[in-house]
Write an enzyme that holds these catalytic residues in place. Sequence first.
Site, PDB file in Angstrom:
ATOM      1  N   GLY A   1       0.863  -1.176   0.000  1.00 55.16           N
ATOM      2  CA  GLY A   1       0.000   0.000   0.000  1.00 55.16           C
ATOM      3  C   GLY A   1       0.898   1.223   0.000  1.00 55.16           C
TER       4      GLY A   1
ATOM      5  N   GLY B   1       2.987   3.304   1.535  1.00 49.48           N
ATOM      6  CA  GLY B   1       3.625   3.310   2.848  1.00 49.48           C
ATOM      7  C   GLY B   1       4.304   4.625   3.156  1.00 49.48           C
ATOM      8  N   ARG B   2       4.484   5.434   2.130  1.00 49.08           N
ATOM      9  CA  ARG B   2       5.173   6.711   2.377  1.00 49.08           C
ATOM     10  C   ARG B   2       4.742   7.789   1.398  1.00 49.08           C
ATOM     11  NH1 ARG B   2      11.163   6.167  -0.002  1.00 49.08           N
ATOM     12  NH2 ARG B   2      10.819   4.500  -1.499  1.00 49.08           N
TER      13      ARG B   2
ATOM     14  N   ASP C   1       9.690   3.980   7.701  1.00 50.08           N
ATOM     15  CA  ASP C   1       9.498   5.260   8.398  1.00 50.08           C
ATOM     16  C   ASP C   1       8.607   6.224   7.611  1.00 50.08           C
ATOM     17  OD1 ASP C   1      11.144   5.878   6.295  1.00 50.08           O
ATOM     18  OD2 ASP C   1      12.868   6.482   7.521  1.00 50.08           O
TER      19      ASP C   1
ATOM     20  N   ARG D   1      -2.388   0.845  -9.770  1.00 52.25           N
ATOM     21  CA  ARG D   1      -1.373  -0.136 -10.187  1.00 52.25           C
ATOM     22  C   ARG D   1      -2.034  -1.484 -10.453  1.00 52.25           C
ATOM     23  NH1 ARG D   1       3.060   1.838  -6.390  1.00 52.25           N
ATOM     24  NH2 ARG D   1       2.287   3.856  -5.753  1.00 52.25           N
TER      25      ARG D   1
ATOM     26  N   ASP E   1       3.252  -4.135  -8.231  1.00 50.30           N
ATOM     27  CA  ASP E   1       2.777  -2.913  -7.562  1.00 50.30           C
ATOM     28  C   ASP E   1       3.463  -1.675  -8.142  1.00 50.30           C
ATOM     29  OD1 ASP E   1       4.980  -4.301  -6.137  1.00 50.30           O
ATOM     30  OD2 ASP E   1       5.066  -2.451  -4.993  1.00 50.30           O
ATOM     31  N   ASN E   2       4.443  -1.885  -9.019  1.00 51.42           N
ATOM     32  CA  ASN E   2       5.095  -0.746  -9.677  1.00 51.42           C
ATOM     33  C   ASN E   2       4.675  -0.620 -11.125  1.00 51.42           C
ATOM     34  OD1 ASN E   2       6.426  -0.147  -7.309  1.00 51.42           O
ATOM     35  ND2 ASN E   2       8.284  -1.243  -7.869  1.00 51.42           N
TER      36      ASN E   2
ATOM     37  N   ASP F   1       7.284   4.474 -10.533  1.00 55.75           N
ATOM     38  CA  ASP F   1       8.127   4.117  -9.398  1.00 55.75           C
ATOM     39  C   ASP F   1       9.596   4.033  -9.798  1.00 55.75           C
ATOM     40  OD1 ASP F   1       9.153   3.205  -6.955  1.00 55.75           O
ATOM     41  OD2 ASP F   1       7.172   2.422  -6.448  1.00 55.75           O
TER      42      ASP F   1
HETATM   43  P1  AMP Z   1       8.920   0.242  -3.560  1.00 54.52           P
HETATM   44  O1  AMP Z   1      10.072  -0.698  -3.432  1.00 54.52           O
HETATM   45  O2  AMP Z   1       9.305   1.688  -3.502  1.00 54.52           O
HETATM   46  O3  AMP Z   1       8.061  -0.067  -4.722  1.00 54.52           O
HETATM   47  O4  AMP Z   1       8.022   0.021  -2.253  1.00 54.52           O
HETATM   48  C1  AMP Z   1       7.410  -1.205  -1.938  1.00 54.52           C
HETATM   49  C2  AMP Z   1       6.490  -1.013  -0.761  1.00 54.52           C
HETATM   50  O5  AMP Z   1       7.200  -0.570   0.389  1.00 54.52           O
HETATM   51  C3  AMP Z   1       5.372  -0.006  -0.967  1.00 54.52           C
HETATM   52  O6  AMP Z   1       4.228  -0.472  -0.286  1.00 54.52           O
HETATM   53  C4  AMP Z   1       5.930   1.243  -0.328  1.00 54.52           C
HETATM   54  O7  AMP Z   1       4.947   2.138   0.081  1.00 54.52           O
HETATM   55  C5  AMP Z   1       6.679   0.668   0.862  1.00 54.52           C
HETATM   56  N1  AMP Z   1       7.781   1.513   1.304  1.00 54.52           N
HETATM   57  C6  AMP Z   1       8.943   1.762   0.656  1.00 54.52           C
HETATM   58  N2  AMP Z   1       9.732   2.569   1.389  1.00 54.52           N
HETATM   59  C7  AMP Z   1       9.069   2.849   2.527  1.00 54.52           C
HETATM   60  C8  AMP Z   1       9.363   3.625   3.692  1.00 54.52           C
HETATM   61  N3  AMP Z   1      10.509   4.287   3.823  1.00 54.52           N
HETATM   62  N4  AMP Z   1       8.425   3.673   4.653  1.00 54.52           N
HETATM   63  C9  AMP Z   1       7.269   3.000   4.539  1.00 54.52           C
HETATM   64  N5  AMP Z   1       6.938   2.260   3.490  1.00 54.52           N
HETATM   65  C10 AMP Z   1       7.824   2.163   2.485  1.00 54.52           C
HETATM   66 MG    MG Z   2       6.537   0.897  -5.398  1.00 56.46          MG
END
Ligand code: AMP
Ligand code: MG
Length: 490
Positions: A90, A92-93, A124, A182, A251-252, A261
Amino acid sequence: MNTLPELNYVQPFLALPKPLYSQVMPQGLSNPRLVIGSASTAGLLGLDVNTLEQADSLQLISGQGVLNTWQPIAMKYTGHQFGQYNPQLGDGRGLLLAQVQHRGSVWDMHLKGAGSTPYSRQGDGRAVLRSSIREFLGSEALAALGIPTTRALCVVDSDTPVYREQAESGAMLMRVSASHIRFGHFEFCSFGKQPQLLQTLCDFVIEQHYPQLIEHEHKYLEFYKHTVHKTASLMAQWQSIGFAHGVMNTDNMSILGETFDFGPFAFLDDYEAGFICNHSDYQGRYAFNRQPNIARWNLSVLAQALLPLIDKEQLVEQLEGFDEVFAAHYFAIMNNKFGLLAPHDVHQPFIEQSLVMLETCKLDYCVFFRQLSDIHEPQVHTYIRNLCLDIRAFDDWYEQYQQTLRRDGQADHEQARASRKQRMNLVNPKYILRNYLAQNAIAAAQQGDYSLVQTLHKVLLNPFDEQPEFSEYANLPPDWGKKLEISCSS
Ligand code: AMP
Ligand code: MG
């Protein structure tokens, strides 16, 4: 031209059922500074980019405040990461603050790095300056190359510390896109056994992005077909420009076929078919030459998610069209890059052999194609030939190229060459976002000097133009800059 509070905001996502999102407020950064803004992205919104520097705007783009016309949400989705289903994903940031309506278009405003959400897991909720600058430059560079992508409005730096391998500056990026939906959104509904939710989401996407399909008898199938075609076309554009995404998890994957992403992405320096840009991709799942296959695999996951709504045979039939759409787009673009005019399938073997030569010779992909229109000039010919690791392979290839041009029916006089060069320079960029260029700009920004980021952005806005005053940005990368390992931590 308007300021941020003056734009026309809506939030249609709020009409969707609750499991699809949570309402969350951003958590602000301290002492925000504007690193860079994109005038062209701002233009999409009807926003005056110069107003982003004003104190009240800076508060909004650093999460310190929200407009009462915004209704920030974190979206829920799931997805396949490196082939494994992860139900825990979801936003997350990042938060979808609102959508902006401008001149008949609707744009998501998504603030990345805005703090933790119910989907942050152990994270975080923050983003660091380094990765925010990379996403800004990467997406704006692709847009200028004419490749579908999410856009970036601005990056803000701050005094808020964010801990990765070491303490870094917390930053935020305002991402702008027609959609943040997505493949993983559909997986969440379907694999979470919520068929009604799946249908509601499909209807929402069709209403927002394919209004012409609302009354269509097979609207869900048509929607899937469009997604297959857009994704295949995007892959053709990535492969022909030499763009490696690095983390093609479902998810990307944008439902609109946009580049989505920006993590450890890279533009190729030396041509290497199996190039892996993601330091954490030990098996090479997302290697450069695997991208089209992975996209098709991701589309098969989407098809599986849509099974409650669409007949399996029909989905399979559409998915099987992927290869043909990809090949038609890819070889048409590659033809243009070589300056060839015959139909795209005529020169396919030559194009494939050329790539083998590039790899054997360890030639720089961007420099080779930019110089190709002048390869008959002795000076350019010698320059490229001297770069080759295997001179015989180059000489054989050059012979083949001459033959191919003749077979293509191209005249060999001054005027014909000049017009071919003109055509080729419209598809072979002089400037790409090389990793080392991004790295230099980031290093300066981390010392508080944002001017290199701004200059690099300016150069990349016109990648096909000569821009002689910036020609150093078109140079071959230094040895240290060739195999930079980009970590996934961002
Ligand atoms: P990503 O690798 O950027 O596609 O992220 C994969 C998942 O991890 C997604 O659900 C993001 O929202 C979550 N995510 C990535 N970095 C962070 C972070 N620093 N804090 C919280 N969630 C994160
Ligand atoms: Mg992502």
